[in-house]
Scaffold this active site. Structure first.
Site, PDB file in Angstrom:
ATOM      1  CD  GLU A   1      -2.978  -0.849   2.378  1.00 55.03           C
ATOM      2  OE1 GLU A   1      -4.186  -1.006   2.192  1.00 55.03           O
ATOM      3  OE2 GLU A   1      -2.474  -0.604   3.496  1.00 55.03           O
TER       4      GLU A   1
ATOM      5  CG  ASP B   1      -3.068   2.601   8.511  1.00 52.55           C
ATOM      6  OD1 ASP B   1      -2.775   3.086   7.395  1.00 52.55           O
ATOM      7  OD2 ASP B   1      -4.023   1.837   8.691  1.00 52.55           O
TER       8      ASP B   1
ATOM      9  CB  CYS C   1     -10.754   0.520  10.652  1.00 54.50           C
ATOM     10  SG  CYS C   1     -11.334   0.996   9.008  1.00 54.50           S
TER      11      CYS C   1
ATOM     12  CE1 TYR D   1     -12.481  -1.288   5.557  1.00 54.63           C
ATOM     13  CE2 TYR D   1     -11.898  -2.661   3.674  1.00 54.63           C
ATOM     14  CZ  TYR D   1     -11.708  -1.520   4.429  1.00 54.63           C
ATOM     15  OH  TYR D   1     -10.757  -0.603   4.060  1.00 54.63           O
TER      16      TYR D   1
ATOM     17  CG  ASP E   1     -23.056   3.812  15.664  1.00 54.18           C
ATOM     18  OD1 ASP E   1     -21.847   3.942  15.410  1.00 54.18           O
ATOM     19  OD2 ASP E   1     -23.959   4.404  15.026  1.00 54.18           O
TER      20      ASP E   1
ATOM     21  CG  HIS F   1     -21.597   6.501  12.503  1.00 52.62           C
ATOM     22  ND1 HIS F   1     -22.786   6.255  13.165  1.00 52.62           N
ATOM     23  CD2 HIS F   1     -21.896   7.323  11.463  1.00 52.62           C
ATOM     24  CE1 HIS F   1     -23.761   6.919  12.560  1.00 52.62           C
ATOM     25  NE2 HIS F   1     -23.254   7.565  11.536  1.00 52.62           N
TER      26      HIS F   1
ATOM     27  CG  HIS G   1      -1.466  -0.527   8.240  1.00 57.96           C
ATOM     28  ND1 HIS G   1      -1.467  -0.196   6.903  1.00 57.96           N
ATOM     29  CD2 HIS G   1      -0.353   0.051   8.760  1.00 57.96           C
ATOM     30  CE1 HIS G   1      -0.399   0.539   6.625  1.00 57.96           C
ATOM     31  NE2 HIS G   1       0.287   0.711   7.734  1.00 57.96           N
TER      32      HIS G   1
ATOM     33  CD  GLU H   1      -6.845   3.995   5.565  1.00 58.61           C
ATOM     34  OE1 GLU H   1      -7.571   4.781   6.226  1.00 58.61           O
ATOM     35  OE2 GLU H   1      -7.259   2.924   5.103  1.00 58.61           O
TER      36      GLU H   1
END
Length: 263
Positions: A79, A83, A108, A136, A141, A178, A195, A216
């Site tokens: 990449e 991070d 994240c 992912y 929340d 979120h 990461h 990031e």
């Protein structure tokens, strides 16, 4: 610093509450999840460097153990991004606000698979087509003591709840939300040099719950371009942060765990 074995942390499973309570949102923030009294990093006069250099892995582990941010750079052939990482269990509202301001803002939280399963947080899609297979999951929340979920307070509280080893259940979260959980690979950085795994490994090596917040770093320019190696070094120096690479963390684990296996 003495080597620390990366042993999985056992999350305590508690009986689920009655179904009727699963939809209840409380306005009170649980005392055990209150924001810790940690300040955000402050700008300082950066050191003069004759040439580029990373800090030591030992310094990064010590910083994480103190609940501080570190910058982790991945391979230039992968990449080629940096991070900013902080242990989720120790993240304060002020630190989250700083993280949102000085990063892409797409915060994240890296978690081991068993934690995500205990909270019934599934993968975001059945077939992962992301370039580096970043795992992912469905966003969440925390229900109690939050409002819309997007504020620094709400995201920090959700992160601390996800990191809590006990007392937090699947029904304590709304989906979608979120905060973006990522599923770390078993074996950590030795199995996938990303990461996601670096965040969990750093928390484990620091003796903290295996949950690392990460985001990031981007430049404060008109295009919001990605920070590369030298940009990340300048940023870390500007705020007095330790900076290491994924390769350093791999080497540290191979060296220390190999030495422990010989004992």
């Amino acid at each position: 610093m003495a080597p620390v074995a990366l042993l999985p942390q056992q999350y305590v499973s508690e009986p689920a509450k009655p179904a009727a309570a699963a939809h209840t949102r409380s306005t009170a923030e649980p005392v055990e999840l209150a924001s810790p009294p940690r300040r955000a990093p402050k700008e300082r006069t950066p050191p003069t460097r004759a040439s580029f250099a990373f800090d030591t892995t030992e310094a990064a582990i010590a910083a994480v153990a103190r609940g501080e941010f570190v910058v982790v750079m991945d391979d230039e052939g992968r990449e080629n991004e940096g991070d900013v990482i902080i242990p989720a269990a120790a993240c304060s509202t002020e630190q989250m606000a700083w993280m949102i301001k000085h990063s892409s803002g797409y915060i994240c939280i890296s978690l081991p698979g068993e934690r995500l399963e205990s909270l019934s947080i599934p993968m975001m899609v059945p077939q992962n087509e992301e370039r580096h297979r970043t795992a992912y999951t469905v966003t969440v929340d925390y229900k109690h003591g939050t409002s819309t979920g997007i504020s620094a307070h709400d995201r920090a509280l959700t992160a601390r709840a996800l990191a809590a080893p006990s007392g937090v259940h699947a029904h304590d979260f709304t989906r979608p939300g979120h905060m973006v959980p990522l599923r770390a690979r078993p074996g950590g950085i030795l199995m996938r040099r990303g990461h996601t795994e670096a965040a969990v490994d750093l928390c484990t090596l620091a003796g903290l719950p295996r949950a690392g917040l990460l985001c990031e770093l981007v430049n404060d320019d008109e295009t919001g371009s990605m920070m590369r190696r030298d940009d990340c070094r300048a940023f870390a120096d500007r705020f007095g942060l330790v900076m290491i690479s994924v390769e350093q963390l791999v080497e540290y684990r191979e060296r220390t765990e190999g030495a422990m296996a010989q004992l």
